[in-house]
Design a protein around this motif. Structure first.
Motif, PDB file in Angstrom:
ATOM      1  N   GLY A   1       0.776  -1.235   0.000  1.00 52.86           N
ATOM      2  CA  GLY A   1       0.000   0.000   0.000  1.00 52.86           C
ATOM      3  C   GLY A   1       0.804   1.278   0.000  1.00 52.86           C
ATOM      4  N   GLY A   2       2.106   1.170   0.126  1.00 50.12           N
ATOM      5  CA  GLY A   2       2.921   2.372   0.089  1.00 50.12           C
ATOM      6  C   GLY A   2       2.913   2.994  -1.296  1.00 50.12           C
ATOM      7  N   GLY A   3       3.424   4.213  -1.384  1.00 52.79           N
ATOM      8  CA  GLY A   3       3.485   4.889  -2.670  1.00 52.79           C
ATOM      9  C   GLY A   3       3.766   6.357  -2.482  1.00 52.79           C
ATOM     10  N   SER A   4       3.521   7.114  -3.538  1.00 52.64           N
ATOM     11  CA  SER A   4       3.767   8.547  -3.522  1.00 52.64           C
ATOM     12  C   SER A   4       2.441   9.293  -3.496  1.00 52.64           C
ATOM     13  N   VAL A   5       2.399  10.350  -2.716  1.00 49.35           N
ATOM     14  CA  VAL A   5       1.181  11.136  -2.588  1.00 49.35           C
ATOM     15  C   VAL A   5       1.576  12.581  -2.330  1.00 49.35           C
ATOM     16  N   GLN A   6       0.695  13.488  -2.716  1.00 53.86           N
ATOM     17  CA  GLN A   6       0.942  14.893  -2.408  1.00 53.86           C
ATOM     18  C   GLN A   6       0.527  15.214  -0.993  1.00 53.86           C
ATOM     19  N   ALA A   7       1.114  16.226  -0.450  1.00 52.19           N
ATOM     20  CA  ALA A   7       0.755  16.664   0.901  1.00 52.19           C
ATOM     21  C   ALA A   7      -0.744  16.911   0.984  1.00 52.19           C
ATOM     22  N   GLY A   8      -1.332  16.436   2.065  1.00 50.34           N
ATOM     23  CA  GLY A   8      -2.771  16.541   2.242  1.00 50.34           C
ATOM     24  C   GLY A   8      -3.517  15.316   1.786  1.00 50.34           C
ATOM     25  N   GLY A   9      -2.822  14.440   1.086  1.00 54.03           N
ATOM     26  CA  GLY A   9      -3.443  13.231   0.567  1.00 54.03           C
ATOM     27  C   GLY A   9      -3.503  12.106   1.590  1.00 54.03           C
ATOM     28  N   SER A  10      -3.976  10.962   1.125  1.00 55.26           N
ATOM     29  CA  SER A  10      -4.167   9.804   1.999  1.00 55.26           C
ATOM     30  C   SER A  10      -3.560   8.556   1.370  1.00 55.26           C
ATOM     31  N   LEU A  11      -3.171   7.646   2.239  1.00 50.98           N
ATOM     32  CA  LEU A  11      -2.733   6.316   1.831  1.00 50.98           C
ATOM     33  C   LEU A  11      -3.243   5.312   2.847  1.00 50.98           C
ATOM     34  N   ARG A  12      -3.423   4.093   2.375  1.00 50.69           N
ATOM     35  CA  ARG A  12      -3.842   3.012   3.269  1.00 50.69           C
ATOM     36  C   ARG A  12      -2.834   1.890   3.146  1.00 50.69           C
ATOM     37  N   LEU A  13      -2.161   1.617   4.252  1.00 54.54           N
ATOM     38  CA  LEU A  13      -1.188   0.530   4.293  1.00 54.54           C
ATOM     39  C   LEU A  13      -1.836  -0.724   4.847  1.00 54.54           C
ATOM     40  N   SER A  14      -1.433  -1.853   4.325  1.00 56.32           N
ATOM     41  CA  SER A  14      -1.921  -3.132   4.824  1.00 56.32           C
ATOM     42  C   SER A  14      -0.749  -4.025   5.186  1.00 56.32           C
ATOM     43  N   CYS A  15      -0.999  -4.908   6.126  1.00 55.60           N
ATOM     44  CA  CYS A  15       0.015  -5.869   6.551  1.00 55.60           C
ATOM     45  C   CYS A  15      -0.669  -7.221   6.684  1.00 55.60           C
ATOM     46  N   ALA A  16      -0.250  -8.160   5.863  1.00 55.58           N
ATOM     47  CA  ALA A  16      -0.812  -9.500   5.899  1.00 55.58           C
ATOM     48  C   ALA A  16       0.099 -10.405   6.703  1.00 55.58           C
ATOM     49  N   GLY A  17      -0.454 -11.019   7.725  1.00 53.27           N
ATOM     50  CA  GLY A  17       0.335 -11.900   8.568  1.00 53.27           C
ATOM     51  C   GLY A  17       0.021 -13.361   8.292  1.00 53.27           C
ATOM     52  N   SER A  18       1.000 -14.199   8.522  1.00 53.60           N
ATOM     53  CA  SER A  18       0.801 -15.642   8.383  1.00 53.60           C
ATOM     54  C   SER A  18       1.729 -16.351   9.358  1.00 53.60           C
ATOM     55  N   GLY A  19       1.395 -17.613   9.632  1.00 52.17           N
ATOM     56  CA  GLY A  19       2.243 -18.422  10.487  1.00 52.17           C
ATOM     57  C   GLY A  19       1.949 -18.308  11.971  1.00 52.17           C
TER      58      GLY A  19
END
Length: 129
Positions: A8-26
């Motif tokens: 979910g990482g990436g580039s965004v302009q100030a004021g913008g939004s991002l959503r990070l996800s973390c998938a776990g296993s084990g």
């Protein structure tokens, strides 16, 4: 073997939004906390958001409080970080981590790096002004 994979990482302009996800296993235990740490070039790694998987109680660093929201889906072993109103100061490599295990299902999450045992490889967040 426990594995955490961020996305979910990436580039965004100030004021913008991002959503990070973390998938776990084990793993199947809910006796721990999931956390997001970040590290910018030349700076120490800092914890920004924490959630105890049993109680869903959360804690945020002052720098992100009111802008970031951490949530967990125990059935899917998935933790997300919704990041709003991003600023250039939020640019960093973001890491998902699991740890701060406790028999007290309602105890606060630890916020120190050493309290987290399992780590993902990280996802880069870039914020342009």
């Amino acid at each position: 073997q426990v594995r955490l994979v961020e996305s979910g990482g990436g580039s965004v302009q100030a004021g913008g939004s991002l959503r990070l996800s973390c998938a776990g296993s084990g793993y199947t235990s809910s006796r721990g906390c999931m956390a997001w740490f970040r590290q910018a070039p030349g700076k120490e790694r800092e914890g920004v958001a924490f959630i105890r998987t049993s109680s869903h109680s959360t804690y945020y660093a002052d720098s992100v409080k009111g802008r970031f929201t951490i949530s967990v889906d125990n059935a899917k072993n998935m933790v997300t970080l919704q990041m709003n109103s991003l600023t250039p100061e939020d640019a960093a490599m973001y890491y998902c981590a699991r740890g701060s295990f406790s028999t007290d299902l309602y105890s606060p999450c630890g916020t120190r790096e050493y309290e987290y045992i399992h780590w993902g490889q990280g996802t880069q967040v870039t914020v342009s002004s």
